[in-house]
Scaffold this active site. Structure first.
Site, PDB file in Angstrom:
ATOM      1  CE  LYS A  53      -4.080  -2.269   1.739  1.00  0.00           C
ATOM      2  NZ  LYS A  53      -4.927  -2.483   3.547  1.00  0.00           N
ATOM      3  CD  GLN A  97      -3.623  -4.119   6.331  1.00  0.00           C
ATOM      4  OE1 GLN A  97      -4.033  -3.201   5.955  1.00  0.00           O
ATOM      5  NE2 GLN A  97      -3.997  -4.955   6.126  1.00  0.00           N
ATOM      6  CG  ASP A 120      -9.876  -0.270   4.691  1.00  0.00           C
ATOM      7  OD1 ASP A 120      -9.602  -0.819   3.311  1.00  0.00           O
ATOM      8  OD2 ASP A 120      -8.744  -0.202   5.900  1.00  0.00           O
TER       9      ASP A 120
HETATM   10  N1  GUN Z   1      -7.004  -6.886   6.041  1.00  0.00           N
HETATM   11  C1  GUN Z   1      -7.430  -7.871   4.696  1.00  0.00           C
HETATM   12  N2  GUN Z   1      -7.367  -7.017   3.776  1.00  0.00           N
HETATM   13  C2  GUN Z   1      -7.983  -5.529   4.164  1.00  0.00           C
HETATM   14  C3  GUN Z   1      -8.738  -4.404   3.590  1.00  0.00           C
HETATM   15  O1  GUN Z   1      -8.962  -3.942   2.834  1.00  0.00           O
HETATM   16  N3  GUN Z   1      -8.421  -3.016   4.682  1.00  0.00           N
HETATM   17  C4  GUN Z   1      -8.298  -3.800   5.977  1.00  0.00           C
HETATM   18  N4  GUN Z   1      -7.838  -2.551   6.837  1.00  0.00           N
HETATM   19  N5  GUN Z   1      -6.768  -4.706   6.215  1.00  0.00           N
HETATM   20  C5  GUN Z   1      -7.213  -5.714   5.156  1.00  0.00           C
END
Ligand code: GUN
Length: 305
Positions: A53, A97, A120
């Site tokens: 990311k 996350q 998100d």
């Molecule tokens: N963990 C797995 N997929 C995601 C996601 O799309 N966003 C976040 N914040 N954590 C994750």
């Protein structure tokens, strides 16, 4: 043999558009869009995803900052970090996350994020907007899946989509997006009876269960579109005996490097039956990251207005 739905190519297209969007949005000396990523603890998979990311931010010109908290962090500490980022003038997107250490209440933390910075799409505000069919910030993985299908001219309208998994990250929001696109949707989960038979009725089959090799080739209707959301790291070859038969190349990679990423679908079996299929890695994963960049730019543009 199935055609590959290449997530890297689709993600690159999206990232190119975001990069151009960042350039035009910042041309009169406006500050860059900013993304804050909160990571609690040292989950190895999370470290890898967050790395992707942050790297993507750099590649499209988005300012990013990682906030690392120890796995012992209390609710108050994480809450404090979120509150500060909610107030920050330089931050347009806030991401916590997942998964979080089990002593933390993930829903409560997410609900604290300013919905206009919720890149998100996990806050109630944005969940409701999705359900109502209005504009908003929506979860990146389902958005990425819809874009991947669109870019590859896969028709969703009128099709029977079967989704394995009902998480708030993938299954639930994807089912809503599929409905919005006029699919007929079945959402299945760990209590579903006759799962194989339901899967065999799917025109579009999406697996998001987090179990390596869960979906067998025999579960797939000939000509179906298969989307594999699973990212499972295998270190013990005996955990995936099916790979030996169907994916000898990948199996040898397993032996050489000590571990291997596999999806929820038995790729080697599925590609014999499906019309389109996403690989793992290189399928849905890159799209998730690309849509996060797209959401961050959207949040920035909304903030500027
Ligand atoms: N963990 C797995 N997929 C995601 C996601 O799309 N966003 C976040 N914040 N954590 C994750």
């Amino acid at each position: 043999m199935a055609q590959i739905l290449d997530g890297k190519i689709a993600a690159q297209k999206i990232l190119d558009t975001v990069r151009e969007g960042v350039v035009t949005s910042t041309q009169y000396n406006f500050r860059k869009p900013g993304l804050a990523v909160i990571v609690v603890g040292d989950n190895p998979a999370s470290q890898v995803y967050v790395g992707h990311k942050l790297k993507a931010c750099e590649s499209v010109g988005i300012f990013s900052k990682e906030y690392r908290l120890p796995s012992s962090a209390a609710m108050e500490e994480v809450t404090l970090a979120i509150d500060e980022l909610n107030r920050s003038q330089n931050i347009d997107g806030i991401l916590v996350q997942m998964p979080l250490p089990s002593h933390l209440d993930a829903i409560n933390l997410v609900n604290r994020i300013d919905p206009s910075k919720d890149v998100d799409g996990f806050t109630p505000h944005n969940q409701i907007r999705l359900l109502q069919g209005r504009k908003g910030l929506f979860p990146c993985t389902p958005l990425g899946i819809m874009r991947l299908l669109e870019i590859n001219n896969v028709t969703v309208r009128g099709k029977h989509a079967v989704i394995l998994g009902r998480s708030i990250i993938v299954g639930k929001p994807l089912s809503t997006m599929m409905l919005e696109s006029n699919a007929t949707v079945t959402v299945t989960h760990s209590h579903t009876e006759h799962l194989k038979e339901i899967c065999q009725k799917a025109d579009i089959l999406v697996a998001a269960v987090g179990r390596p090799g869960f979906v067998h080739g025999s579960w797939i209707k000939p000509g179906a579109v298969v989307v594999d959301v699973g990212i499972n790291r295998i270190t013990n070859p005996s955990a995936a005996p099916y790979l030996k038969l169907s994916e000898p190349e990948r199996y040898s990679q397993l032996i050489n490097k000590g571990s291997l990423l596999v999806g929820d679908v038995r790729f080697g079996e599925a590609e014999q039956v499906a019309s389109f299929i996403t690989p793992v890695p290189g399928g849905v994963g890159p799209l998730t990251v690309a849509m996060l960049m797209s959401n961050t730019l959207d949040a920035y543009r909304m903030r500027k207005k």
